[in-house]
Motif scaffolding. Sequence first.
Motif, PDB file in Angstrom:
ATOM      1  N   ALA A  53      -2.693 -18.364 -21.889  1.00 51.63           N
ATOM      2  CA  ALA A  53      -2.590 -19.448 -20.914  1.00 51.63           C
ATOM      3  C   ALA A  53      -1.200 -19.465 -20.290  1.00 51.63           C
ATOM      4  CB  ALA A  53      -2.879 -20.783 -21.592  1.00 51.63           C
ATOM      5  N   GLY A  54      -1.158 -19.723 -18.994  1.00 52.28           N
ATOM      6  CA  GLY A  54       0.110 -19.777 -18.279  1.00 52.28           C
ATOM      7  C   GLY A  54       0.828 -21.098 -18.490  1.00 52.28           C
ATOM      8  N   LYS A  55       2.099 -21.118 -18.146  1.00 49.55           N
ATOM      9  CA  LYS A  55       2.922 -22.321 -18.338  1.00 49.55           C
ATOM     10  C   LYS A  55       2.382 -23.514 -17.558  1.00 49.55           C
ATOM     11  CE  LYS A  55       7.050 -19.669 -19.270  1.00 49.55           C
ATOM     12  NZ  LYS A  55       8.349 -19.208 -18.782  1.00 49.55           N
ATOM     13  N   ARG A  56       1.776 -23.270 -16.409  1.00 52.33           N
ATOM     14  CA  ARG A  56       1.261 -24.371 -15.588  1.00 52.33           C
ATOM     15  C   ARG A  56      -0.212 -24.666 -15.833  1.00 52.33           C
ATOM     16  NH1 ARG A  56       3.226 -22.224 -10.119  1.00 52.33           N
ATOM     17  NH2 ARG A  56       4.471 -20.726 -11.237  1.00 52.33           N
ATOM     18  N   ASP A  57      -0.843 -23.906 -16.724  1.00 50.05           N
ATOM     19  CA  ASP A  57      -2.248 -24.164 -17.049  1.00 50.05           C
ATOM     20  C   ASP A  57      -2.372 -25.425 -17.890  1.00 50.05           C
ATOM     21  OD1 ASP A  57      -3.206 -21.897 -15.761  1.00 50.05           O
ATOM     22  OD2 ASP A  57      -3.058 -20.647 -17.552  1.00 50.05           O
ATOM     23  N   PRO A  58      -3.511 -26.124 -17.782  1.00 54.11           N
ATOM     24  CA  PRO A  58      -3.725 -27.285 -18.659  1.00 54.11           C
ATOM     25  C   PRO A  58      -3.677 -26.855 -20.127  1.00 54.11           C
ATOM     26  CG  PRO A  58      -5.426 -27.141 -16.962  1.00 54.11           C
ATOM     27  CD  PRO A  58      -4.611 -25.881 -16.880  1.00 54.11           C
ATOM     28  N   ALA A  59      -3.346 -27.770 -21.001  1.00 52.95           N
ATOM     29  CA  ALA A  59      -3.226 -27.464 -22.431  1.00 52.95           C
ATOM     30  C   ALA A  59      -4.578 -27.156 -23.071  1.00 52.95           C
ATOM     31  CB  ALA A  59      -2.553 -28.621 -23.156  1.00 52.95           C
ATOM     32  N   SER A  60      -5.668 -27.630 -22.469  1.00 50.03           N
ATOM     33  CA  SER A  60      -6.991 -27.379 -23.029  1.00 50.03           C
ATOM     34  C   SER A  60      -8.040 -27.433 -21.926  1.00 50.03           C
ATOM     35  CB  SER A  60      -7.312 -28.399 -24.121  1.00 50.03           C
ATOM     36  OG  SER A  60      -7.373 -29.694 -23.564  1.00 50.03           O
ATOM     37  N   TYR A  61      -9.230 -26.955 -22.248  1.00 47.59           N
ATOM     38  CA  TYR A  61     -10.355 -27.050 -21.331  1.00 47.59           C
ATOM     39  C   TYR A  61     -10.885 -28.480 -21.334  1.00 47.59           C
ATOM     40  CZ  TYR A  61     -10.560 -21.975 -20.919  1.00 47.59           C
ATOM     41  OH  TYR A  61     -10.266 -20.670 -20.650  1.00 47.59           O
ATOM     42  N   PRO A  62     -11.631 -28.870 -20.299  1.00 47.51           N
ATOM     43  CA  PRO A  62     -12.268 -30.193 -20.322  1.00 47.51           C
ATOM     44  C   PRO A  62     -13.163 -30.334 -21.558  1.00 47.51           C
ATOM     45  CG  PRO A  62     -12.431 -29.219 -18.138  1.00 47.51           C
ATOM     46  CD  PRO A  62     -11.888 -28.153 -19.054  1.00 47.51           C
ATOM     47  N   GLU A  63     -13.368 -31.542 -21.999  1.00 47.67           N
ATOM     48  CA  GLU A  63     -14.088 -31.825 -23.247  1.00 47.67           C
ATOM     49  C   GLU A  63     -15.474 -31.168 -23.311  1.00 47.67           C
ATOM     50  OE1 GLU A  63     -15.759 -35.675 -25.723  1.00 47.67           O
ATOM     51  OE2 GLU A  63     -14.289 -35.972 -24.142  1.00 47.67           O
ATOM     52  N   THR A  64     -16.189 -31.115 -22.207  1.00 44.48           N
ATOM     53  CA  THR A  64     -17.552 -30.575 -22.230  1.00 44.48           C
ATOM     54  C   THR A  64     -17.626 -29.076 -21.945  1.00 44.48           C
ATOM     55  OG1 THR A  64     -17.864 -31.180 -19.920  1.00 44.48           O
ATOM     56  CG2 THR A  64     -18.601 -32.781 -21.593  1.00 44.48           C
ATOM     57  N   PHE A  65     -16.493 -28.419 -21.671  1.00 48.51           N
ATOM     58  CA  PHE A  65     -16.503 -26.980 -21.394  1.00 48.51           C
ATOM     59  C   PHE A  65     -16.867 -26.211 -22.652  1.00 48.51           C
ATOM     60  CE2 PHE A  65     -14.610 -22.796 -21.520  1.00 48.51           C
ATOM     61  CZ  PHE A  65     -15.052 -22.250 -20.325  1.00 48.51           C
ATOM     62  N   HIS A  66     -17.711 -25.204 -22.494  1.00 50.31           N
ATOM     63  CA  HIS A  66     -18.043 -24.317 -23.610  1.00 50.31           C
ATOM     64  C   HIS A  66     -18.616 -23.010 -23.073  1.00 50.31           C
ATOM     65  CE1 HIS A  66     -21.862 -26.433 -22.845  1.00 50.31           C
ATOM     66  NE2 HIS A  66     -22.444 -25.318 -23.279  1.00 50.31           N
ATOM     67  N   PRO A 111     -11.054 -19.516 -32.368  1.00 49.36           N
ATOM     68  CA  PRO A 111      -9.593 -19.457 -32.251  1.00 49.36           C
ATOM     69  C   PRO A 111      -9.145 -19.707 -30.808  1.00 49.36           C
ATOM     70  CG  PRO A 111     -10.374 -17.681 -33.647  1.00 49.36           C
ATOM     71  CD  PRO A 111     -11.596 -18.331 -33.045  1.00 49.36           C
ATOM     72  N   GLY A 112      -8.024 -20.381 -30.661  1.00 49.20           N
ATOM     73  CA  GLY A 112      -7.524 -20.722 -29.332  1.00 49.20           C
ATOM     74  C   GLY A 112      -8.188 -21.952 -28.758  1.00 49.20           C
ATOM     75  N   ASN A 113      -8.980 -22.642 -29.595  1.00 44.17           N
ATOM     76  CA  ASN A 113      -9.618 -23.907 -29.226  1.00 44.17           C
ATOM     77  C   ASN A 113     -10.661 -23.750 -28.115  1.00 44.17           C
ATOM     78  OD1 ASN A 113      -9.791 -26.563 -30.081  1.00 44.17           O
ATOM     79  ND2 ASN A 113      -8.569 -27.301 -28.364  1.00 44.17           N
ATOM     80  N   VAL A 114     -11.392 -22.629 -28.122  1.00 44.66           N
ATOM     81  CA  VAL A 114     -12.490 -22.408 -27.185  1.00 44.66           C
ATOM     82  C   VAL A 114     -13.787 -22.782 -27.901  1.00 44.66           C
ATOM     83  CG1 VAL A 114     -13.770 -20.670 -25.869  1.00 44.66           C
ATOM     84  CG2 VAL A 114     -11.263 -20.609 -25.926  1.00 44.66           C
ATOM     85  N   VAL A 115     -14.559 -23.670 -27.290  1.00 47.76           N
ATOM     86  CA  VAL A 115     -15.817 -24.114 -27.893  1.00 47.76           C
ATOM     87  C   VAL A 115     -16.934 -23.159 -27.489  1.00 47.76           C
ATOM     88  CG1 VAL A 115     -17.505 -25.990 -28.024  1.00 47.76           C
ATOM     89  CG2 VAL A 115     -15.053 -26.510 -27.941  1.00 47.76           C
TER      90      VAL A 115
END
Length: 126
Positions: A53-66, A111-115
Amino acid sequence: MHLKHLNLATSDVPGLAAFFERFFGFRRHIERGSGAFTLLRNDDDFVLTLMKAGKRDPASYPETFHVGFYLDDAAAVRSKRDQLAAAGLSPGDIEEAGRTVRGTHFYCTAPGNVVVEIATPPKLGV
């Protein structure tokens, strides 16, 4: 036209790549930048790229993203959940197919918090 490529930004490129290799049959084809980029491909020629993830990318995906994977039947879904649990991951509970369009399914955080969702295909036309 076919969807044949997906790029995921993650804080753990090596860990997520290993997850997709071990549990979903992807193979690494290209790695660059000391854990910054990996290109994987599966037997259906689907290309999955993983990028730090880039420095300007959000810290996480939206809650419903999978990301979703379909298996042929409910027994295969249960088996995949057992495999993930035996590997020390924490897959969610299986929700059995009901009278809705949804098939048997569960979610697991990779890993990496990807659902990731593992499911039987939806019942279309219901």
